[in-house]
Scaffold this motif. Structure first.
Motif, PDB file in Angstrom:
ATOM      1  N   GLY A  12       1.131  -1.155  -0.028  1.00  0.00           N
ATOM      2  CA  GLY A  12       0.240   0.042  -0.163  1.00  0.00           C
ATOM      3  C   GLY A  12       0.693   1.862   0.199  1.00  0.00           C
ATOM      4  N   LEU A  13       1.760   1.014   1.016  1.00  0.00           N
ATOM      5  CA  LEU A  13       2.756   2.348   0.494  1.00  0.00           C
ATOM      6  C   LEU A  13       3.529   2.702  -0.561  1.00  0.00           C
ATOM      7  CD1 LEU A  13       4.662   2.001   4.915  1.00  0.00           C
ATOM      8  CD2 LEU A  13       2.389   3.395   3.762  1.00  0.00           C
ATOM      9  N   CYS A  14       4.191   1.590  -1.326  1.00  0.00           N
ATOM     10  CA  CYS A  14       4.397   1.429  -2.665  1.00  0.00           C
ATOM     11  C   CYS A  14       3.800   2.630  -3.776  1.00  0.00           C
ATOM     12  CB  CYS A  14       4.984   0.005  -2.852  1.00  0.00           C
ATOM     13  SG  CYS A  14       5.680   0.488  -5.006  1.00  0.00           S
ATOM     14  N   THR A  15       2.305   1.414  -3.342  1.00  0.00           N
ATOM     15  CA  THR A  15       0.977   2.368  -5.006  1.00  0.00           C
ATOM     16  C   THR A  15       1.102   3.628  -4.108  1.00  0.00           C
ATOM     17  OG1 THR A  15       0.627   0.412  -3.886  1.00  0.00           O
ATOM     18  CG2 THR A  15      -0.989   2.097  -5.233  1.00  0.00           C
ATOM     19  N   ALA A  16       0.718   3.791  -2.942  1.00  0.00           N
ATOM     20  CA  ALA A  16       1.061   5.207  -2.849  1.00  0.00           C
ATOM     21  C   ALA A  16       1.739   6.478  -3.069  1.00  0.00           C
ATOM     22  CB  ALA A  16       0.381   5.876  -0.893  1.00  0.00           C
ATOM     23  N   ARG A  17       3.160   5.769  -2.855  1.00  0.00           N
ATOM     24  CA  ARG A  17       3.745   6.731  -2.971  1.00  0.00           C
ATOM     25  C   ARG A  17       4.559   6.727  -4.974  1.00  0.00           C
ATOM     26  NH1 ARG A  17       8.930   5.144  -5.204  1.00  0.00           N
ATOM     27  NH2 ARG A  17      11.372   6.451  -5.085  1.00  0.00           N
ATOM     28  N   HIS A  18       3.708   5.662  -5.151  1.00  0.00           N
ATOM     29  CA  HIS A  18       4.367   5.878  -6.925  1.00  0.00           C
ATOM     30  C   HIS A  18       2.809   6.740  -7.437  1.00  0.00           C
ATOM     31  CE1 HIS A  18       7.708   3.584  -8.250  1.00  0.00           C
ATOM     32  NE2 HIS A  18       6.976   2.956  -7.985  1.00  0.00           N
ATOM     33  N   ILE A  19       1.682   6.593  -6.875  1.00  0.00           N
ATOM     34  CA  ILE A  19       0.099   8.137  -7.401  1.00  0.00           C
ATOM     35  C   ILE A  19       0.979   9.226  -7.028  1.00  0.00           C
ATOM     36  CG2 ILE A  19      -1.863   7.643  -6.808  1.00  0.00           C
ATOM     37  CD1 ILE A  19      -2.454   5.273  -6.337  1.00  0.00           C
ATOM     38  N   LEU A  20       1.645   9.776  -5.452  1.00  0.00           N
ATOM     39  CA  LEU A  20       1.905  10.746  -5.336  1.00  0.00           C
ATOM     40  C   LEU A  20       2.873  11.159  -6.353  1.00  0.00           C
ATOM     41  CD1 LEU A  20       1.983  10.494  -1.726  1.00  0.00           C
ATOM     42  CD2 LEU A  20       0.118  11.456  -2.824  1.00  0.00           C
ATOM     43  N   SER A  21       3.572  10.274  -7.044  1.00  0.00           N
ATOM     44  CA  SER A  21       4.912  11.089  -7.608  1.00  0.00           C
ATOM     45  C   SER A  21       3.696  10.886  -8.948  1.00  0.00           C
ATOM     46  CB  SER A  21       5.884  10.734  -8.096  1.00  0.00           C
ATOM     47  OG  SER A  21       5.430   9.049  -8.820  1.00  0.00           O
ATOM     48  N   ARG A  22       2.775  11.768  -9.543  1.00  0.00           N
ATOM     49  CA  ARG A  22       2.439  10.973 -11.048  1.00  0.00           C
ATOM     50  C   ARG A  22       1.019  12.242 -11.332  1.00  0.00           C
ATOM     51  NH1 ARG A  22       3.972   6.788 -10.155  1.00  0.00           N
ATOM     52  NH2 ARG A  22       5.314   5.524 -12.260  1.00  0.00           N
ATOM     53  N   PRO A  23       0.930  13.451 -10.220  1.00  0.00           N
ATOM     54  CA  PRO A  23       0.250  15.034  -9.665  1.00  0.00           C
ATOM     55  C   PRO A  23      -0.950  15.125 -11.336  1.00  0.00           C
ATOM     56  CG  PRO A  23       2.630  16.233  -9.923  1.00  0.00           C
ATOM     57  CD  PRO A  23       2.518  14.563  -9.935  1.00  0.00           C
ATOM     58  N   GLU A  24      -0.346  14.911 -12.165  1.00  0.00           N
ATOM     59  CA  GLU A  24      -0.008  14.657 -13.219  1.00  0.00           C
ATOM     60  C   GLU A  24      -1.735  13.832 -14.039  1.00  0.00           C
ATOM     61  OE1 GLU A  24       2.247  12.289 -14.433  1.00  0.00           O
ATOM     62  OE2 GLU A  24       2.181  13.519 -13.155  1.00  0.00           O
ATOM     63  N   THR A  25      -1.228  13.405 -13.098  1.00  0.00           N
ATOM     64  CA  THR A  25      -2.585  12.112 -13.794  1.00  0.00           C
ATOM     65  C   THR A  25      -3.489  11.647 -12.461  1.00  0.00           C
ATOM     66  OG1 THR A  25      -1.155  10.531 -15.401  1.00  0.00           O
ATOM     67  CG2 THR A  25      -3.452   9.737 -14.667  1.00  0.00           C
TER      68      THR A  25
END
Length: 402
Positions: A12-25
């Motif tokens: 879950g933390l890995c998922t959140a980290r990658h989502i946060l790194s893609r604010p344009e999407t």
């Protein structure tokens, strides 16, 4: 896109980290966590059975557990301390229902209604998301096979999920059923306090030297009041039996409309072990077993987000099913039992390469596989000493043992 993430463990933390790194999407994710902190099964607690709020204890961590892989390939800096302070992480939140809702305009695409219960305030909330990523793990629902005579056995019976420390077994004869990671690890720890430890399993003899009070036996066949009997009709006295027999997959929050099937430890219909074939915006991270966990989560999440961002065009439903059946039949041809469909082992590296290639993502550094394989060999031949080794990564494909 608005994404709900179920679970704030490693996946879950890995998922959140990658989502946060893609604010344009993606908007910042909404991460629901049942416990009071991040970490999932990696958070130690002395408690077993029923925990806070009358819910089963999630963690399977025992007091003296040390990872069986080097930290260099196990842990990544996901800024968990920062996550704890972030508004999108909702602790002590029980996910009650995840339900697909058809979009009125298209009639084919879905959004997701997620109903949660705040366990502290007893307040129920329903929110709408474009995608749900399930990261609830698979080390919390013990698989306990029925052994004839277990009801008359007078000793202690438990699953490794509820094992915490060796002291309660001091001076006892302990039988462990299963010689995978937990069975081997717990048997070595028990050997320091128990009188005698029997490791019951169906595999080949363990090549590594074992403590003098640990011996192997065939699979447990039946149990008597104070004795257990194995397949070859040999027997040993037993004060306790610990089932190290793995876990079941459970997703009790999914609506029947999702039509997710869990049979013989196989979850379907999933494409590439993670994308729901009917509802591709429903994604499962961490279903696979016998993998190098943290790089594996990283790869799956990067592929999943590429799917959600339409950077990966999925095949047709018929093609996805055909590919999954082909993989299933190939494993069967190699003698892999049906229940081990999600077991990767050596296949994990080609699986990772395939996902990253499809997503147009950077491959994993070769050193991860090299160090993983080197540690596997050390563990095979030296169970007693391999955890004392230390390593240092010196480049993308180089490492050294200190």
């Amino acid at each position: 896109m608005r994404v709900a993430v179920i679970g704030a463990g490693a996946a879950g933390l890995c998922t959140a980290r990658h989502i946060l790194s893609r604010p344009e999407t993606f908007h910042p994710p909404c991460v629901y966590e049942l416990a009071q902190t991040v970490g999932g099964t990696w958070v130690f607690t002395e408690r077993t059975g029923i925990g806070d709020h009358g819910l089963p204890v999630f963690s399977s961590m025992y007091k003296n557990m040390r990872t069986n892989l080097p930290k260099e390939i196990m842990f990544r800096m996901f800024c968990a301390d920062h996550f704890v302070r972030c508004y999108f992480l909702q602790f002590e939140t029980f996910v009650e229902l995840v339900k697909p809702v058809m979009k009125e305009k298209t009639g084919s695409e879905v959004t997701w209604e997620v109903t949660t219960l705040d366990l502290r305030k007893q307040h129920r909330t329903t929110e709408r998301f474009d995608s749900v990523i399930v990261c609830n793990g698979h080390y919390f629902q013990p698989h306990v096979p029925h052994i004839p005579g277990i009801e008359i056995f007078q000793g202690r019976v438990l699953h490794s999920h509820d094992y915490r420390r060796p002291e309660p077994f001091a001076g006892q004869n302990v039988v462990l059923l299963g010689a995978s990671n937990s069975g081997l690890d717990i048997s070595l720890e028990l050997s320091k306090t128990a009188r005698f430890v029997t490791l019951s399993h169906h595999g080949l003899p363990i090549p590594s030297p074992l403590p003098c009070n640990v011996h192997e036996a065939r699979v447990l066949k039946r149990m008597m009041q104070k004795t257990v009997i194995f397949e070859d009709e040999s027997s040993v006295p037993a004060d306790a039996v610990i089932f190290c027999t793995g876990y079941e997959y459970r997703f009790p929050f999914l609506s029947p409309d999702v039509k997710l099937c869990v049979h013989d430890r196989r979850v379907s219909p999933l494409y590439k072990h993670l994308v729901h074939m009917t509802f591709p915006s429903l994604i499962f991270i961490g279903i696979c077993q016998k993998i190098c966990p943290f790089p594996h989560f990283d790869v799956q999440v990067r592929f999943a987000l590429a799917v959600l961002a339409n950077r990966v065009q999925l095949p047709s439903r018929k093609e996805m099913e055909a590919e999954t059946i082909e993989e299933f039949e190939e494993k069967r041809a190699y003698g892999v039992p049906n229940r081990h469909f999600h077991v990767m082992e050596e296949r994990q590296w080609s699986y990772h390469a395939s996902l990253l290639s499809l997503a147009g993502e950077t491959p994993l550094p070769p050193v991860l596989e090299q160090l993983f394989q080197a540690t596997k060999l050390l563990r095979k031949n030296d169970l007693l000493g391999y955890k004392n080794c230390s390593f240092r990564i010196t480049g993308l494909d180089t490492w050294e043992k200190n």
